[in-house]
Design a protein around this motif. Structure first.
Motif, mmCIF file in Angstrom:
data_model
loop_
_atom_site.group_PDB
_atom_site.id
_atom_site.type_symbol
_atom_site.label_atom_id
_atom_site.label_comp_id
_atom_site.label_asym_id
_atom_site.label_seq_id
_atom_site.Cartn_x
_atom_site.Cartn_y
_atom_site.Cartn_z
ATOM 1 N N ASP A 336 0.826 -1.215 0.000
ATOM 2 C CA ASP A 336 0.000 0.000 0.000
ATOM 3 C C ASP A 336 0.860 1.265 0.000
ATOM 4 O OD1 ASP A 336 -2.378 1.403 -0.101
ATOM 5 O OD2 ASP A 336 -2.556 1.557 2.078
ATOM 6 N N LEU A 337 1.811 1.317 -0.934
ATOM 7 C CA LEU A 337 2.721 2.457 -1.053
ATOM 8 C C LEU A 337 2.124 3.451 -2.046
ATOM 9 C CD1 LEU A 337 6.076 0.474 -1.156
ATOM 10 C CD2 LEU A 337 5.022 1.592 0.812
ATOM 11 N N ILE A 338 1.397 4.434 -1.529
ATOM 12 C CA ILE A 338 0.650 5.376 -2.373
ATOM 13 C C ILE A 338 1.565 6.100 -3.347
ATOM 14 C CG2 ILE A 338 -0.795 7.449 -2.342
ATOM 15 C CD1 ILE A 338 -1.801 6.506 0.416
ATOM 16 N N LYS A 339 2.722 6.523 -2.841
ATOM 17 C CA LYS A 339 3.668 7.268 -3.676
ATOM 18 C C LYS A 339 3.993 6.501 -4.955
ATOM 19 C CE LYS A 339 8.493 8.822 -3.622
ATOM 20 N NZ LYS A 339 9.691 9.089 -2.773
ATOM 21 N N TYR A 340 4.299 5.226 -4.811
ATOM 22 C CA TYR A 340 4.712 4.453 -5.994
ATOM 23 C C TYR A 340 3.525 3.945 -6.800
ATOM 24 C CZ TYR A 340 9.404 5.217 -4.608
ATOM 25 O OH TYR A 340 10.576 5.855 -4.307
ATOM 26 N N LYS A 341 2.392 3.788 -6.188
ATOM 27 C CA LYS A 341 1.193 3.535 -6.985
ATOM 28 C C LYS A 341 0.993 4.668 -7.987
ATOM 29 C CE LYS A 341 -1.538 0.978 -3.527
ATOM 30 N NZ LYS A 341 -2.769 1.005 -2.698
ATOM 31 N N HIS A 342 1.134 5.904 -7.501
ATOM 32 C CA HIS A 342 0.973 7.078 -8.371
ATOM 33 C C HIS A 342 2.057 7.117 -9.453
ATOM 34 C CE1 HIS A 342 -2.249 8.491 -6.014
ATOM 35 N NE2 HIS A 342 -1.584 9.168 -5.100
ATOM 36 N N LYS A 343 3.309 6.852 -9.053
ATOM 37 C CA LYS A 343 4.410 7.000 -10.009
ATOM 38 C C LYS A 343 4.336 5.943 -11.118
ATOM 39 C CE LYS A 343 8.264 8.886 -8.544
ATOM 40 N NZ LYS A 343 9.490 9.289 -7.820
ATOM 41 N N PHE A 344 3.966 4.730 -10.759
ATOM 42 C CA PHE A 344 3.812 3.700 -11.797
ATOM 43 C C PHE A 344 2.604 4.010 -12.694
ATOM 44 C CE2 PHE A 344 6.372 0.986 -8.859
ATOM 45 C CZ PHE A 344 7.404 0.707 -9.758
ATOM 46 N N HIS A 345 1.558 4.588 -12.105
ATOM 47 C CA HIS A 345 0.392 4.992 -12.899
ATOM 48 C C HIS A 345 0.794 6.041 -13.940
ATOM 49 C CE1 HIS A 345 -3.825 6.057 -13.723
ATOM 50 N NE2 HIS A 345 -3.450 7.329 -13.620
ATOM 51 N N ILE A 346 1.567 7.007 -13.527
ATOM 52 C CA ILE A 346 2.011 8.067 -14.445
ATOM 53 C C ILE A 346 2.909 7.486 -15.529
ATOM 54 C CG2 ILE A 346 3.455 10.141 -14.634
ATOM 55 C CD1 ILE A 346 2.425 10.893 -11.802
ATOM 56 N N LEU A 347 3.867 6.643 -15.140
ATOM 57 C CA LEU A 347 4.786 6.064 -16.121
ATOM 58 C C LEU A 347 4.043 5.196 -17.124
ATOM 59 C CD1 LEU A 347 7.689 5.804 -17.038
ATOM 60 C CD2 LEU A 347 8.014 3.969 -15.373
ATOM 61 N N ARG A 348 3.043 4.475 -16.670
ATOM 62 C CA ARG A 348 2.222 3.655 -17.572
ATOM 63 C C ARG A 348 1.578 4.524 -18.660
ATOM 64 N NH1 ARG A 348 -0.731 -1.170 -17.748
ATOM 65 N NH2 ARG A 348 0.368 -2.017 -15.931
ATOM 66 N N HIS A 349 1.043 5.682 -18.258
ATOM 67 C CA HIS A 349 0.409 6.578 -19.242
ATOM 68 C C HIS A 349 1.442 7.265 -20.136
ATOM 69 C CE1 HIS A 349 -3.922 6.547 -18.315
ATOM 70 N NE2 HIS A 349 -3.527 6.191 -17.102
ATOM 71 N N MET A 350 2.643 7.518 -19.610
ATOM 72 C CA MET A 350 3.700 8.095 -20.448
ATOM 73 C C MET A 350 4.074 7.134 -21.571
ATOM 74 S SD MET A 350 6.037 9.762 -17.394
ATOM 75 C CE MET A 350 7.522 9.936 -18.402
ATOM 76 N N ILE A 351 4.222 5.857 -21.234
ATOM 77 C CA ILE A 351 4.563 4.857 -22.241
ATOM 78 C C ILE A 351 3.432 4.700 -23.255
ATOM 79 C CG2 ILE A 351 5.025 2.392 -22.615
ATOM 80 C CD1 ILE A 351 6.359 2.366 -19.883
ATOM 81 N N SER A 352 2.206 4.726 -22.780
ATOM 82 C CA SER A 352 1.042 4.550 -23.657
ATOM 83 C C SER A 352 0.700 5.811 -24.435
ATOM 84 C CB SER A 352 -0.172 4.127 -22.818
ATOM 85 O OG SER A 352 0.090 2.942 -22.109
#
Length: 420
Positions: A336-352
């Motif tokens: 439940d690491l909110i910080k990295y949930k957000h960062k992986f979410h952003i990176l996923r959209h950057m790649i897509s």
């Protein structure tokens, strides 16, 4: 001394003077007892002790020098995170206090016990214990107050309450000047707290002071931590080559004294350093070295995985980037690491290439950016506020873009308003 002990235990039990004195003596008489201005009869002490559920009639009030030294050794063991020695000295001190209730030694025992529990459990002080320490504070010696400010400062660091952490460490520094003490942990914690508030000049100043102290005692682990703080500060100030120099220096000089987790920290921070220099091959190599070393620190693990994914993204290896994103998302979800949930979410959209989607922008603006501010993650806060400004600029929403560019430019003032 008995009076001070009576006062402490009365406060611990949330009793008023009236509650304790009732049927035993007058309130004014009890007040004089508590202030040690009179000595009561054994019978009065017996009755007060029975009501408080403590033994007062046969207290040994001598200041036992050996007990005092054991307490200091116990505190040093906690500082060095020597868990077997901590257990041994804890048990030894507990046994000693069955016969000696000297108030100054009792107070030191309580504050060092709080530090002991924090170190073992890796959690802030329990509120019940914190209240007892607070009740003890005003009638205690300068030495107790010094240990109090240090220990409660660490408590606030655990709780990410950086304003209070800094206040307590600065007070510890002030009181240390009144005592025959030279404790390198005080400047070390100031360096750490200032670094977390992104006050890099102050942090670097105290990190060098801590380093001098730890060199004199050959405390290699904390020497490494101090060097890493200095390197992080230089990295954050944009002096990447200086930061790299410090990290490589400590890796070379202390390689025979480093634990695996300390090597992991250095590899991890060298990876960050090379990302900042856009040397992605070097970054990937050091981050891989960090990743293969196990750690119980889940936040640290997620950070390394994220940096590996980010490095792959920048170097164009999108397939490997996706692999790390999937691993990192599972890890951050598990803990439940909110910080990295957000960062992986952003990176996923950057790649897509989907960062201009309305849903993504709304999530970034209304959920992710406020979350980073609440978490005191101001580096990420600034980076993603700038990102939001760029997205609004691309959508030709220039007024909103300008608003977020201004906020990104003023993030230091935002940070100081929130933290300091």
């Amino acid at each position: 001394m008995k009076g001070s002990l009576i006062k402490q235990h009365r406060k611990f039990k949330n009793m008023t003077l009236e509650d304790l004195a009732s049927g035993i003596c007058s309130v004014s008489y009890l007040s004089k007892i508590e202030h040690n201005t009179i000595n009561a009869s054994d019978e009065i002490y017996r009755l007060l002790g029975e009501r408080l559920k403590i033994k007062l009639t046969d207290i040994n009030q001598d200041f036992d020098e050996q007990m005092y030294q054991d307490l200091l050794d116990w505190h040093e063991a906690a500082q060095m995170r020597d868990f077997p020695l901590m257990r041994e000295l804890y048990e030894k001190c507990q046994l000693a206090f069955e016969d000696n209730k000297n108030i100054n030694l009792v107070n030191l025992f309580k504050i060092i016990e709080a530090r002991h529990l924090m170190t073992f459990e890796k959690k802030p002080i329990q509120q019940e214990i914190l209240k007892k320490l607070n009740d003890t504070f005003h009638d205690a010696s300068n030495e107790f107050q010094f240990f109090y400010y240090k220990t409660v400062g660490v408590h606030h660091l655990f709780s990410s309450n950086l304003r209070e952490a800094l206040h307590h460490f600065l007070e510890a520094k002030r009181i240390m000047g009144l005592l025959p003490l030279d404790d390198a942990e005080v400047p070390f914690h100031l360096a750490l707290a200032y670094s977390k508030t992104r006050s890099f000049v102050e942090s670097t100043h105290y990190a060098f002071l801590a380093l001098e102290g730890y060199k004199s005692t050959l405390y290699y682990s904390r020497m490494v931590d101090s060097y890493i703080i200095i390197a992080i500060n230089y990295n954050s100030l944009g002096a990447h080559l200086i930061a790299e120099e410090y990290l490589l220096k400590v890796l070379k000089v202390a390689k025979y004294h480093l634990s695996s987790i300390e090597k992991r920290r250095i590899y991890h921070n060298l990876g960050i350093n090379y990302i900042n220099q856009e040397k992605y091959d070097e970054a990937f190599d050091f981050l891989k070295k960090a990743y293969v070393i196990d750690t119980e620190e889940s936040m640290f693990t997620s950070s390394t995985i994220y940096l590996l994914a980010l490095t792959c993204y920048h170097s164009g290896d999108i397939s490997l980037c996706w692999e790390y994103i999937k691993v990192g998302e599972k890890e951050s979800e598990k803990h439940d690491l909110i910080k990295y949930k957000h960062k992986f979410h952003i990176l996923r959209h950057m790649i897509s290439d989907s960062t201009l989607n309305e849903d993504f922008i709304k999530t970034l603006e209304n959920e992710i950016i406020p979350s980073f501010r609440k978490l005191n993650e101001y580096k990420d806060y600034k980076e993603f506020v700038e990102m939001l400004g760029n997205l609004y600029y691309e959508k030709r929403m220039y007024k909103k873009a300008a608003m977020y560019y201004k906020e990104a430019n003023n993030y230091k003032e935002t940070q100081k308003k929130d933290l300091l």
